[in-house]
Design an enzyme around this catalytic site. Sequence first.
Site, PDB file in Angstrom:
ATOM      1  N   ASP A   2       0.841  -1.191   0.000  1.00 29.00           N
ATOM      2  CA  ASP A   2       0.000   0.000   0.000  1.00 29.00           C
ATOM      3  C   ASP A   2       0.882   1.250   0.000  1.00 29.00           C
ATOM      4  O   ASP A   2       1.889   1.330   0.712  1.00 29.00           O
ATOM      5  CB  ASP A   2      -0.892  -0.023   1.248  1.00 29.00           C
ATOM      6  CG  ASP A   2      -1.948   1.056   1.202  1.00 29.00           C
ATOM      7  OD1 ASP A   2      -2.460   1.426   2.271  1.00 29.00           O
ATOM      8  OD2 ASP A   2      -2.265   1.539   0.090  1.00 29.00           O
ATOM      9  N   CYS A  53      -7.185  -1.394  -9.258  1.00 27.98           N
ATOM     10  CA  CYS A  53      -6.557  -1.483  -7.938  1.00 27.98           C
ATOM     11  C   CYS A  53      -7.628  -1.063  -6.945  1.00 27.98           C
ATOM     12  O   CYS A  53      -8.685  -1.700  -6.873  1.00 27.98           O
ATOM     13  CB  CYS A  53      -5.303  -0.626  -7.867  1.00 27.98           C
ATOM     14  SG  CYS A  53      -5.481   1.047  -8.527  1.00 27.98           S
ATOM     15  N   SER A  54      -7.409  -0.005  -6.189  1.00 28.98           N
ATOM     16  CA  SER A  54      -8.456   0.502  -5.304  1.00 28.98           C
ATOM     17  C   SER A  54      -9.179   1.674  -5.961  1.00 28.98           C
ATOM     18  O   SER A  54     -10.369   1.625  -6.212  1.00 28.98           O
ATOM     19  CB  SER A  54      -7.860   0.927  -3.957  1.00 28.98           C
ATOM     20  OG  SER A  54      -8.877   1.369  -3.089  1.00 28.98           O
ATOM     21  N   GLY A  72      -3.467   4.686  -9.630  1.00 26.38           N
ATOM     22  CA  GLY A  72      -2.055   4.590  -9.289  1.00 26.38           C
ATOM     23  C   GLY A  72      -1.419   3.302  -9.755  1.00 26.38           C
ATOM     24  O   GLY A  72      -0.669   3.259 -10.732  1.00 26.38           O
ATOM     25  N   GLN A  85       0.054   7.616 -10.297  1.00 24.07           N
ATOM     26  CA  GLN A  85      -0.333   8.712  -9.419  1.00 24.07           C
ATOM     27  C   GLN A  85       0.827   9.394  -8.710  1.00 24.07           C
ATOM     28  O   GLN A  85       0.783  10.601  -8.473  1.00 24.07           O
ATOM     29  CB  GLN A  85      -1.326   8.186  -8.378  1.00 24.07           C
ATOM     30  CG  GLN A  85      -1.994   9.266  -7.550  1.00 24.07           C
ATOM     31  CD  GLN A  85      -3.057   8.697  -6.653  1.00 24.07           C
ATOM     32  OE1 GLN A  85      -3.159   7.493  -6.487  1.00 24.07           O
ATOM     33  NE2 GLN A  85      -3.867   9.556  -6.077  1.00 24.07           N
TER      34      GLN A  85
END
Length: 730
Positions: free
Chosen positions: A600, A634-635, A639, A678
């Site tokens: 993360d 991804c989330s 990014g 990102q």
Amino acid sequence: MAFWVQTFLLVNLITSAVRGRVEKELSSECRQFLYMQTPPTGLEHPSLRFICQRYNKRTRYLTLYNTVDHVPVYSAYTFKRSAGEKCVDVPWMYEPQLSTYSDTDEMQPFPRGYMHMDFEDAQAVLDDYTNAVLYERGTLNPEEHQDEPDDKASTYTLTNVVPMTPDFNNRVWNKQENIIRKRLNNYCRGTAYIVTGITTSGKMIRRENMNRVAVPRYIWSAYCCIDYDNNAPFSERYKFPSFAHYGLNEEEDNNNNNNAQVVEVNLGAGGDRLGGPCDRHHDDEIYLSDSYGGFCDGPLRPHTSYRVSVRAFTRLFDENHREFPQPLFSDTFLSAPIRTHSEPLGGVVEGLSAGMFLIGVLVAVASLLVYRQRLRKVAVQDNPVVRMSMWKEVPSAGLYLGVRGNRRVTSPIKACHFESHLNKLQADSNYLLSEEFEDLKDVGRNQTMDVARVPENRGKNRYNNILPYDSTRVKLSFLEDDPCSDYINASYIPGNNFRREYVATQGPLPGTKDDFWRMVWEHGVHNIVMVTQCVEKGRVKCDQYWPPDRDPLYYGELVVQMLSESVLPEWTIREFRITSESSCSYPRVLRHFHYTVWPDHGVPESSQSLIQFVRTTRDYVDRSPSTGATVVHCSAGVGRTGTFIALDRVLQQLDSKGNIDMYGGVFDLRLHRQHMVQTECQYAFLHQCVRDVLRARKHRSEQENPLYPIYENFNPEYCRDFIYTGRCAD
């Protein structure tokens, strides 16, 4: 005396009845497992015995067994559609039909103790495999190709087992069996007949200083399905009605040379079906004709896209040295589309066109020079400092031509110059790299995002500052009485091959999982890439949107079932079957590539891991039966998603053109979705990956196997300076 005579006759009758199952003459009950009830020819020897494999009062399949080598020569069976489940708690069994001391013709569990010594002369026993550490039991009729529990259980007999190396059995042959299972599940409409067998070379498993079980050199298998789906994709349709494959039963050697591979062979067609003049074909008939009969010899059409496949033929001869009329052949996968050039002009038309083109170029150059001269005069009169910002030369390795407004004008840099270019970017504490990334900050940000901000759609966004542009968002079909049901937080991203090669999207929310699968179904997706964990550092980054086990789950009107799951140290590959209950379309099988070691707010510790993952995914995508977009998430979907897509694109560019345009690639991504790649840490990691690929290529020029290059690790400490609070950096 009469009593003993009657007893002797009774024993003979029982023995004859039992042994009748293993004689050379096959009954119709056994021939049902053979196409046209015809066994393979040329296999005759006193040691070979046919066995009608019986279990629970039914004949399940046919085996030709070698009573000297104690292995089956082949097993013939009919394929049953299944989800690939395995049987549990089934003991290994032996074949009483090969024993003279049995009153049954049904396979039986091995007895305890040494009673098996009564029949071990004619067949393998458990002790033969107990100490054979180099081999394990591989089945010719796999239980995954059967559906009923009794049919699955009947495969657990040593007369259906041959010694296989663990690497070949688990990594190669089982994978090929699953490929055949899925292919026949999806496209075979009638009965599929399968014959799987072996060839030996003299190697034996020994027990108590005696040769007990022959070790196969090759494992082969062939199937035949006459009634199949003619609307199947070409990549699958040409593998019907018959197809075969074989593999070398060996382990991977110490040099990481992988000898255990499967070779596929297309059966029943030859070179005489190719060629012929194209004049007899009309335009429509060429594309609607049979997959082989429509081929012809002739010039390619100008300004037309083609996909290339190479066909290799093998000339076959019989025992009398006569050539077979139809040789075997095998086709490569179709290439990416290749577009031919426009037809050249000739004569006067060509001369006029060339002259007008040159005149137009001269006029354009003169106009540009005049415009620049006037612009510079005005800039100097108003403010002398403006002239410096209008055109600033950047000292680099030839990549940058200049800066105009907020956009750098770039040109690709050759691979041989990339490392020196990267060294300049990293000089003075990454000054030029930081400046280059800063120039990307506002790219594309002037585009509208009105649909994502509609009150009905706000709850569908995981982060309120990561929204898709109206011009590039993915649109779903409308549902009844819901004018906002076409929205999902996803954007089309162009690739090197197609305008909509990727879909970048956020990790599904609990309320958007149905929309996610609806997007996958409606847009013909065959591959999903996930580069996040569902939970990271105690925070939910993505809801699990797939079934946790083999039981199917409903997502709206779609049914999703997990067919397989391969858990590897750094990623997991799953296969799903998705079916729509509201349409008559055939089920679709898709792959799910889940990268599990991306931390993360950072980057992977080693570039090798991500490079291998991107290469693996690209290999599967290129083999997919359609050109549907690849979904990457991804989330937030910007990014890690942008980093994956950028690396995939730049590696393709490096392979096909030999140059790299990292800045231009990320610039293009951000024109289609904001914040792609990102953080500066991720942007620097992309450069690191390209450099490591080029270094590995340089060092492995004399190596035969380029699959295991050594990459230089990326320093995660560098990322600490680029993590900003209050921003979603995934």
